[in-house]
Design an enzyme around this catalytic site. Structure first.
Site, mmCIF file in Angstrom:
data_model
loop_
_atom_site.group_PDB
_atom_site.id
_atom_site.type_symbol
_atom_site.label_atom_id
_atom_site.label_comp_id
_atom_site.label_asym_id
_atom_site.label_seq_id
_atom_site.Cartn_x
_atom_site.Cartn_y
_atom_site.Cartn_z
ATOM 1 N N ILE A 36 4.988 -1.878 1.179
ATOM 2 C CA ILE A 36 5.194 -1.993 2.659
ATOM 3 C C ILE A 36 5.242 -3.440 3.373
ATOM 4 O O ILE A 36 5.758 -4.192 3.983
ATOM 5 C CB ILE A 36 5.219 -1.409 3.316
ATOM 6 N N GLU A 101 -8.027 -1.168 0.684
ATOM 7 C CA GLU A 101 -7.542 -0.620 1.964
ATOM 8 C C GLU A 101 -6.992 0.948 1.955
ATOM 9 O O GLU A 101 -7.765 1.164 2.773
ATOM 10 C CB GLU A 101 -6.354 -1.665 2.185
ATOM 11 N N HIS A 106 -4.992 2.634 -6.750
ATOM 12 C CA HIS A 106 -3.402 2.333 -6.762
ATOM 13 C C HIS A 106 -3.131 0.876 -7.711
ATOM 14 O O HIS A 106 -3.961 -0.220 -8.068
ATOM 15 C CB HIS A 106 -2.247 1.815 -5.538
HETATM 16 P P1 AMP Z 1 -5.256 -2.670 -1.398
HETATM 17 O O1 AMP Z 1 -5.527 -3.675 -0.622
HETATM 18 O O2 AMP Z 1 -5.026 -2.758 -2.635
HETATM 19 O O3 AMP Z 1 -5.838 -0.643 -0.672
HETATM 20 O O4 AMP Z 1 -3.291 -2.047 -1.328
HETATM 21 C C1 AMP Z 1 -3.112 -1.426 0.055
HETATM 22 C C2 AMP Z 1 -1.880 -1.778 -0.134
HETATM 23 O O5 AMP Z 1 -0.865 -1.133 0.438
HETATM 24 C C3 AMP Z 1 -1.366 -2.945 -0.003
HETATM 25 O O6 AMP Z 1 -0.485 -4.195 -0.422
HETATM 26 C C4 AMP Z 1 -0.182 -2.723 2.138
HETATM 27 O O7 AMP Z 1 0.520 -3.138 2.363
HETATM 28 C C5 AMP Z 1 0.338 -1.549 1.125
HETATM 29 N N1 AMP Z 1 0.824 -0.022 2.209
HETATM 30 C C6 AMP Z 1 0.056 0.381 2.638
HETATM 31 N N2 AMP Z 1 0.490 1.258 3.220
HETATM 32 C C7 AMP Z 1 1.803 1.277 2.583
HETATM 33 C C8 AMP Z 1 3.091 2.456 2.428
HETATM 34 N N3 AMP Z 1 3.181 3.347 3.640
HETATM 35 N N4 AMP Z 1 4.219 2.463 1.693
HETATM 36 C C9 AMP Z 1 4.216 0.956 1.101
HETATM 37 N N5 AMP Z 1 2.604 0.540 1.020
HETATM 38 C C10 AMP Z 1 1.959 0.473 2.095
#
Ligand code: AMP
Length: 122
Positions: A36, A101, A106
């Site tokens: 996102i 996060e 992922h």
């Molecule tokens: P991390 O810091 O590796 O946990 O990355 C989490 C990722 O999830 C970040 O790059 C966010 O931009 C992404 N993210 C959070 N919410 C969403 C969502 N609803 N759809 C797509 N990506 C998301």
């Protein structure tokens, strides 16, 4: 380490269809969708459908079928997005110091611009 999984995390909600996503590829055990807040022209997240917190949790506890499907899905998305031509990066953050996060495994697939060095000394 035994992880405890929070089923209220945002990717669990995506998997349950409670919030929308920009799907790239769906398989029996995996889902790929666009980040996102993209940090590169191509920024796709690949997640397993199973409740795994991070990569080591998945690698130790997922079934062979899940691991095969997940790995092949990452490969297929790389092919679909054409990232091999100019290079790409796979990242999977874990835990506090890994600055994760969302506590559902992922892999980030990043491509489409020079990505700089992997880590700067912080
Ligand atoms: P991390 O810091 O590796 O946990 O990355 C989490 C990722 O999830 C970040 O790059 C966010 O931009 C992404 N993210 C959070 N919410 C969403 C969502 N609803 N759809 C797509 N990506 C998301």
């Amino acid at each position: 380490m035994a992880y405890s999984y929070d089923d209220q995390n945002i990717f669990a909600k995506i998997l349950r269809g409670e919030i929308p996503n920009d799907t790239v590829l769906e398989t029996e055990h995996s889902l790929a969708f666009r980040d996102i807040r993209p940090q590169a022209p191509t920024h796709v997240l690949v997640i397993p459908r199973g409740a795994y917190v991070c990569y080591d949790d998945f690698a130790q506890n997922a079934s062979d079928a899940e691991i095969l499907d997940y790995t092949r899905t990452i490969g297929k998305v790389c092919e679909m997005e054409g990232v091999a031509a100019n290079g790409f990066r796979l990242i999977s953050n874990a835990g506090a110091e890994g600055v994760q996060e969302v506590p559902h495994l992922h892999v980030h697939i990043l491509a489409g611009r020079p990505l700089g060095r992997m880590l700067e000394r912080g």
